[in-house]
Scaffold this active site. Structure first.
Site, PDB file in Angstrom:
ATOM      1  N   ARG A   1      13.065   1.959  33.617  1.00  0.00           N
ATOM      2  CA  ARG A   1      11.742   2.373  33.168  1.00  0.00           C
ATOM      3  C   ARG A   1      11.942   3.294  31.966  1.00  0.00           C
ATOM      4  NH1 ARG A   1      11.615   3.149  38.888  1.00  0.00           N
ATOM      5  NH2 ARG A   1      10.155   1.731  39.948  1.00  0.00           N
TER       6      ARG A   1
ATOM      7  N   LYS B   1      10.482   6.816  40.034  1.00  0.00           N
ATOM      8  CA  LYS B   1       9.179   7.216  40.564  1.00  0.00           C
ATOM      9  C   LYS B   1       9.349   8.034  41.834  1.00  0.00           C
ATOM     10  CE  LYS B   1       6.163   3.529  38.855  1.00  0.00           C
ATOM     11  NZ  LYS B   1       5.253   2.437  39.254  1.00  0.00           N
TER      12      LYS B   1
ATOM     13  N   HIS C   1       8.651  -1.831  28.778  1.00  0.00           N
ATOM     14  CA  HIS C   1       8.612  -2.506  30.081  1.00  0.00           C
ATOM     15  C   HIS C   1       8.910  -3.997  29.940  1.00  0.00           C
ATOM     16  CE1 HIS C   1       7.909  -0.826  34.033  1.00  0.00           C
ATOM     17  NE2 HIS C   1       7.395  -1.973  34.429  1.00  0.00           N
TER      18      HIS C   1
ATOM     19  N   ARG D   1      12.488  -4.357  30.593  1.00  0.00           N
ATOM     20  CA  ARG D   1      12.735  -4.291  32.041  1.00  0.00           C
ATOM     21  C   ARG D   1      12.415  -5.632  32.701  1.00  0.00           C
ATOM     22  NH1 ARG D   1      12.879  -0.647  36.561  1.00  0.00           N
ATOM     23  NH2 ARG D   1      11.226  -0.961  38.093  1.00  0.00           N
TER      24      ARG D   1
ATOM     25  N   HIS E   1      12.489  -0.971  43.297  1.00  0.00           N
ATOM     26  CA  HIS E   1      11.225  -1.294  43.951  1.00  0.00           C
ATOM     27  C   HIS E   1      11.309  -0.954  45.437  1.00  0.00           C
ATOM     28  CE1 HIS E   1      10.126  -4.557  40.749  1.00  0.00           C
ATOM     29  NE2 HIS E   1       9.789  -3.335  40.361  1.00  0.00           N
TER      30      HIS E   1
ATOM     31  N   TYR F   1       8.942 -12.037  40.092  1.00  0.00           N
ATOM     32  CA  TYR F   1       9.903 -12.675  39.192  1.00  0.00           C
ATOM     33  C   TYR F   1      10.327 -14.048  39.702  1.00  0.00           C
ATOM     34  CZ  TYR F   1      10.016  -8.104  37.046  1.00  0.00           C
ATOM     35  OH  TYR F   1       9.647  -6.933  36.430  1.00  0.00           O
TER      36      TYR F   1
END
Length: 300
Positions: free
Chosen positions: A148, A172, A243, A246, A269, A278
């Site tokens: 990120r 995060k 992004h 990414r 994640h 994906y």
């Protein structure tokens, strides 16, 4: 300040001080709780335990009619639920009034990605001056490790293990993880490190891997500007942003390996469902190849 607003303010302080939420996330929570507090005040509620689920549903419906899009409504509802869980832990609420509230369904968009040739053209910056060395290292690291932009800007030399090709990053929710760094990215980082003056080994300057102009901290806005400029110089005229690098890293890795769990760990994640998008992207690519190549699939 009303008791309702004071509870919301205390929750926001908790998110900032104890959970270390990002400024952007805090702004979103602040807007959501301001709307909730105004709505509760309009109902003349004396305390949050007087709020009912159908009233929260009415607020969501009102915001929808006002033009708020489904993704924003889902984020708002998520903020409400987190707030009510906080109040329940404090003993101010028995039941979460947002628990059964539904928000409009979001049509999930597939992420855009660069193809392999576009990604290679973008990251292979001719490193012939200090700024170009930094940009090469920045782009190689973004694409290599699927970072990120906040993780990229916060990366520190002390967290880079060049022997093992690993980097510790903070993502995060202030969660840390270890990500692999590819050979090309390690070479670009080594060239960047070698270009820095000897004084860069001093503790005061040893901090972040990537610096902005005048040794100022690199900002997400600066990263976006660099990527846009480099993309234009390579003749990539589509919208290119951090992004997207990414997404491209994840998609290319999954396409080559098929290992969804590994991609989930790389990206950090919490829910593998987030990573599964994906697989849809990979299937879309497969379908295009099939339609173009299979003798029984060609369209007339």
């Amino acid at each position: 300040m009303s008791d309702l607003a004071a509870d919301a303010e205390r929750f926001l302080d908790y998110l900032k001080v104890e959970r270390h939420y990002s400024p952007g996330t805090l702004r979103n929570y602040t807007h959501a709780l301001a709307a909730l507090t105004r709505f509760a005040d309009g109902l003349s509620l004396a305390a949050w335990n007087e709020l009912r689920g159908e009233q929260v549903q009415t607020l969501i419906a009102n915001e929808h009619r006002r033009g708020l899009e489904p993704p924003s409504l889902r984020a708002m509802l998520s903020a409400f639920r987190s707030f009510f869980r906080f109040l329940a832990r404090e003993g101010k609420l028995q039941n979460n009034p947002a628990a059964g509230v539904r928000s409009p369904k979001v049509r999930r968009k597939l992420p855009e990605v660069l193809d392999v040739d576009e990604a290679a053209a973008l990251v292979e910056v001719t490193a012939d001056d200090p700024l170009a060395l930094r940009d090469r290292a920045m782009l190689e690291l973004l694409y290599s490790s699927g970072l990120r932009v906040s993780e990229l800007c916060g990366a520190r030399w002390r967290d880079l293990d060049t022997e093992q090709g690993m980097l510790r990053v903070t993502g995060k929710g202030n969660k840390t993880r270890i990500v692999p760094v590819g050979r090309m990215a390690l070479d670009a980082l080594a060239a960047l490190r070698a270009s820095q003056p000897a004084s860069a080994d001093a503790p005061i300057l040893r901090g972040r891997v990537l610096q902005g102009r005048g040794d100022q901290p690199l900002t997400p806005g600066a990263v976006r500007a660099v990527i846009k400029r480099r993309a234009r110089s390579e003749g990539i005229w589509r919208r290119v942003y951090p992004h997207l690098m990414r997404h491209s890293c994840a998609s290319h890795l999954l396409e080559s390996s098929g290992n969804l769990r590994a991609v989930q760990e790389l990206l950090g994640h919490a829910d593998i469902g987030t990573t599964q998008i994906y697989t849809h992207l990979d299937f879309q690519h497969l379908a295009k190849v099939y339609d173009a190549a299979h003798p029984r699939a060609k369209r007339k």
